[in-house]
Design a protein around this motif. Structure first.
Motif, PDB file in Angstrom:
ATOM      1  N   LEU A  90      -8.860   3.772  -4.228  1.00 13.02           N
ATOM      2  CA  LEU A  90      -8.210   4.360  -3.058  1.00 13.02           C
ATOM      3  C   LEU A  90      -6.703   4.452  -3.271  1.00 13.02           C
ATOM      4  O   LEU A  90      -6.091   3.529  -3.805  1.00 13.02           O
ATOM      5  CB  LEU A  90      -8.467   3.510  -1.809  1.00 13.02           C
ATOM      6  CG  LEU A  90      -9.881   3.475  -1.236  1.00 13.02           C
ATOM      7  CD1 LEU A  90      -9.918   2.517  -0.043  1.00 13.02           C
ATOM      8  CD2 LEU A  90     -10.329   4.864  -0.809  1.00 13.02           C
ATOM      9  N   PHE A  91      -6.152   5.566  -2.810  1.00 16.81           N
ATOM     10  CA  PHE A  91      -4.703   5.787  -2.817  1.00 16.81           C
ATOM     11  C   PHE A  91      -4.253   5.764  -1.360  1.00 16.81           C
ATOM     12  O   PHE A  91      -4.620   6.638  -0.581  1.00 16.81           O
ATOM     13  CB  PHE A  91      -4.406   7.152  -3.445  1.00 16.81           C
ATOM     14  CG  PHE A  91      -2.946   7.537  -3.514  1.00 16.81           C
ATOM     15  CD1 PHE A  91      -2.239   7.405  -4.697  1.00 16.81           C
ATOM     16  CD2 PHE A  91      -2.286   8.054  -2.404  1.00 16.81           C
ATOM     17  CE1 PHE A  91      -0.901   7.780  -4.775  1.00 16.81           C
ATOM     18  CE2 PHE A  91      -0.958   8.423  -2.465  1.00 16.81           C
ATOM     19  CZ  PHE A  91      -0.263   8.284  -3.652  1.00 16.81           C
ATOM     20  N   TYR A  92      -3.501   4.723  -0.971  1.00 17.53           N
ATOM     21  CA  TYR A  92      -3.104   4.663   0.441  1.00 17.53           C
ATOM     22  C   TYR A  92      -1.907   3.738   0.631  1.00 17.53           C
ATOM     23  O   TYR A  92      -1.492   3.013  -0.286  1.00 17.53           O
ATOM     24  CB  TYR A  92      -4.275   4.204   1.311  1.00 17.53           C
ATOM     25  CG  TYR A  92      -4.655   2.742   1.189  1.00 17.53           C
ATOM     26  CD1 TYR A  92      -4.159   1.797   2.088  1.00 17.53           C
ATOM     27  CD2 TYR A  92      -5.519   2.312   0.182  1.00 17.53           C
ATOM     28  CE1 TYR A  92      -4.515   0.461   1.979  1.00 17.53           C
ATOM     29  CE2 TYR A  92      -5.876   0.985   0.072  1.00 17.53           C
ATOM     30  CZ  TYR A  92      -5.371   0.056   0.971  1.00 17.53           C
ATOM     31  OH  TYR A  92      -5.715  -1.265   0.852  1.00 17.53           O
ATOM     32  N   ASP A  96       0.614   3.515   6.677  1.00 15.13           N
ATOM     33  CA  ASP A  96       0.018   4.739   7.200  1.00 15.13           C
ATOM     34  C   ASP A  96      -1.480   4.491   7.392  1.00 15.13           C
ATOM     35  O   ASP A  96      -2.284   4.744   6.486  1.00 15.13           O
ATOM     36  CB  ASP A  96       0.236   5.908   6.225  1.00 15.13           C
ATOM     37  CG  ASP A  96      -0.392   7.202   6.725  1.00 15.13           C
ATOM     38  OD1 ASP A  96      -0.889   7.227   7.880  1.00 15.13           O
ATOM     39  OD2 ASP A  96      -0.412   8.181   5.953  1.00 15.13           O
ATOM     40  N   PRO A  97      -1.873   3.973   8.543  1.00 18.61           N
ATOM     41  CA  PRO A  97      -3.285   3.635   8.766  1.00 18.61           C
ATOM     42  C   PRO A  97      -4.238   4.803   8.582  1.00 18.61           C
ATOM     43  O   PRO A  97      -5.429   4.586   8.305  1.00 18.61           O
ATOM     44  CB  PRO A  97      -3.297   3.147  10.226  1.00 18.61           C
ATOM     45  CG  PRO A  97      -1.897   2.668  10.472  1.00 18.61           C
ATOM     46  CD  PRO A  97      -1.021   3.602   9.685  1.00 18.61           C
ATOM     47  N   PRO A 102     -10.883   1.274   7.463  1.00 20.28           N
ATOM     48  CA  PRO A 102     -11.359  -0.091   7.170  1.00 20.28           C
ATOM     49  C   PRO A 102     -12.629  -0.089   6.321  1.00 20.28           C
ATOM     50  O   PRO A 102     -12.783  -0.923   5.422  1.00 20.28           O
ATOM     51  CB  PRO A 102     -11.615  -0.677   8.564  1.00 20.28           C
ATOM     52  CG  PRO A 102     -10.725   0.096   9.479  1.00 20.28           C
ATOM     53  CD  PRO A 102     -10.682   1.479   8.914  1.00 20.28           C
ATOM     54  N   GLU A 103     -13.501   0.854   6.589  1.00 20.54           N
ATOM     55  CA  GLU A 103     -14.760   0.917   5.842  1.00 20.54           C
ATOM     56  C   GLU A 103     -14.515   1.249   4.365  1.00 20.54           C
ATOM     57  O   GLU A 103     -15.174   0.685   3.473  1.00 20.54           O
ATOM     58  CB  GLU A 103     -15.680   1.970   6.457  1.00 20.54           C
ATOM     59  CG  GLU A 103     -16.209   1.628   7.844  1.00 20.54           C
ATOM     60  CD  GLU A 103     -15.178   1.875   8.956  1.00 20.54           C
ATOM     61  OE1 GLU A 103     -15.410   1.395  10.082  1.00 20.54           O
ATOM     62  OE2 GLU A 103     -14.149   2.536   8.679  1.00 20.54           O
ATOM     63  N   ALA A 107     -15.352  -1.130   1.166  1.00 17.54           N
ATOM     64  CA  ALA A 107     -16.215  -0.636   0.097  1.00 17.54           C
ATOM     65  C   ALA A 107     -15.520  -0.729  -1.258  1.00 17.54           C
ATOM     66  O   ALA A 107     -16.165  -1.035  -2.273  1.00 17.54           O
ATOM     67  CB  ALA A 107     -16.632   0.805   0.378  1.00 17.54           C
ATOM     68  N   GLU A 108     -14.210  -0.495  -1.275  1.00 20.96           N
ATOM     69  CA  GLU A 108     -13.480  -0.578  -2.541  1.00 20.96           C
ATOM     70  C   GLU A 108     -13.492  -2.006  -3.076  1.00 20.96           C
ATOM     71  O   GLU A 108     -13.751  -2.234  -4.263  1.00 20.96           O
ATOM     72  CB  GLU A 108     -12.040  -0.094  -2.363  1.00 20.96           C
ATOM     73  CG  GLU A 108     -11.261  -0.105  -3.679  1.00 20.96           C
ATOM     74  CD  GLU A 108      -9.838   0.382  -3.536  1.00 20.96           C
ATOM     75  OE1 GLU A 108      -9.328   0.994  -4.489  1.00 20.96           O
ATOM     76  OE2 GLU A 108      -9.220   0.145  -2.471  1.00 20.96           O
ATOM     77  N   VAL A 109     -13.227  -2.973  -2.218  1.00 29.30           N
ATOM     78  CA  VAL A 109     -13.233  -4.374  -2.651  1.00 29.30           C
ATOM     79  C   VAL A 109     -14.646  -4.802  -3.059  1.00 29.30           C
ATOM     80  O   VAL A 109     -14.840  -5.496  -4.068  1.00 29.30           O
ATOM     81  CB  VAL A 109     -12.670  -5.287  -1.550  1.00 29.30           C
ATOM     82  CG1 VAL A 109     -12.804  -6.756  -1.952  1.00 29.30           C
ATOM     83  CG2 VAL A 109     -11.216  -4.951  -1.264  1.00 29.30           C
TER      84      VAL A 109
END
Length: 257
Positions: A90-92, A96-97, A102-103, A107-109
Motif C-alpha cells: 500500500l502507498f498511503y 490522509d485517511p 482500515p481493511e 490485509a497488508e499486515v
C-alpha cells in the motif's frame, strides 16, 4: 546450492516473482508445487508446465491454513523446500485517511507478516524433522530492500518487512538450539524494487514522492532480478553452504549495512 532442493512449494506462485521462480525451478527439473488464490492462473500454469502440481491457498484465510498445510504435507511428505513470496503493498499517508482503508491496512499486515509467521509455524517442524533424518531442507522467506531502508510512503509495508527480518532472526536462533539443525537453512530473499504488479499501480506517485524519475529508485526488470537471484543461489556462503541472505541490487546494499 540448488542441488539441495528437490521438491519445492512456492507460496504466491501466480504472479510476479513467485510465478517467475515457479517457471525457473520447473525448468531446472525440480518437483514444484505452485500455490496461490487465483485458480484460473494455477490451472493455466499446470496446463503449460508438465508435471507441475498446484494447490489453492488463500493466505488471508488464516483459520484454514493449518488444514491446508496438513493436506499438503500428507500429499508431499518429502517436501524439502518452502518458498514464501506472496505479498501486497500500500502507498498511503497517515495524514490522509482517504489514502487507505482500515481493511486494506489490516490485509497488508496479514499478508506480509501474519501469514508468514503462521506458515513458518506450520512448515518448520516438518522441515526440521526431515533435517533430523539427514535431508537438507530450506525455508526461503521473501523480505524486501525496503525492510532495510524505510520509505515513508510505504508505512505498513516497511513495518511488516522489518517484522519479517525479525522473524527470520528469531527462527535462526531457535534452529541453532536444535539437534541437527544445521541441515535446515532459513534464507531471506532480499529483492530490489522489481518490476512486478506489486507496486505498478502507484509507481508514478512513488517517483513523484522521491523527487522525480531522476532521483527515484530505479526499477529492476523482473527477468534481471530472477537471473541474478539464481546466480547468487549457486554461490555458497562463507560456511560452504547455501547463503543466509540472497540479495540483489539495493537489497545487497541493505544486507551489507
Amino acid at each position: 546450492m540448488s542441488s539441495r532442493i528437490n521438491t519445492i512449494l512456492i507460496i504466491g506462485a501466480t504472479a510476479g516473482i513467485g510465478e517467475a521462480f515457479t517457471r525457473r525451478f520447473h525448468a531446472m527439473g525440480k518437483k514444484v508445487i505452485a500455490t496461490g488464490r487465483n485458480r484460473d492462473k494455477l490451472s493455466s500454469l499446470a496446463n503449460e508446465l508438465p508435471g507441475l502440481k498446484t494447490r489453492h491457498i488463500d493466505i488471508l484465510d488464516l483459520g484454514a491454513l493449518p488444514q491446508t498445510v496438513h493436506s499438503i504435507l500428507h500429499d508431499f511428505p518429502t517436501l524439502d523446500t518452502v518458498l514464501f513470496t506472496a505479498g501486497t503493498q500500500l502507498f498511503y499517508s497517515f495524514f490522509d485517511p482517504s489514502s487507505a482503508t482500515p481493511e486494506s491496512i489490516h490485509a497488508e499486515v496479514a499478508t506480509n507478516l501474519t501469514a508468514p509467521a503462521l506458515l513458518i509455524r506450520l512448515f518448520a517442524p516438518h522441515l526440521l524433522q526431515l533435517a533430523n533424518k539427514g535431508t537438507e531442507t530450506t525455508l526461503f522467506i521473501t523480505g524486501s530492500s525496503i525492510g532495510y531502508a524505510p520509505l515513508s510512503f510505504y508505512p505498513t509495508y516497511y513495518a511488516a518487512k522489518s517484522g519479517v527480518r525479525s522473524l527470520i532472526r528469531v527462527l535462526r536462533h531457535q534452529l541453532a538450539a536444535t539437534p541437527n539443525g544445521d541441515n535446515m537453512r532459513v534464507v531471506e530473499i532480499v529483492p530490489p524494487y522489481t518490476d512486478t504488479g506489486l507496486g505498478r499501480a502507484h509507481r508514478e506517485a512513488r517517483m513523484a514522492a522521491q523527487g522525480g524519475p531522476e532521483k527515484a529508485f530505479p526499477v529492476v526488470p523482473l527477468a534481471e532480478f530472477v537471473d541474478r537471484f539464481f546466480e547468487s543461489l549457486e554461490q555458497p556462503g562463507p560456511d560452504g553452504k547455501i547463503k543466509k541472505e540472497i540479495s540483489v541490487g539495493s537489497g545487497e546494499a541493505g544486507v551489507s549495512t
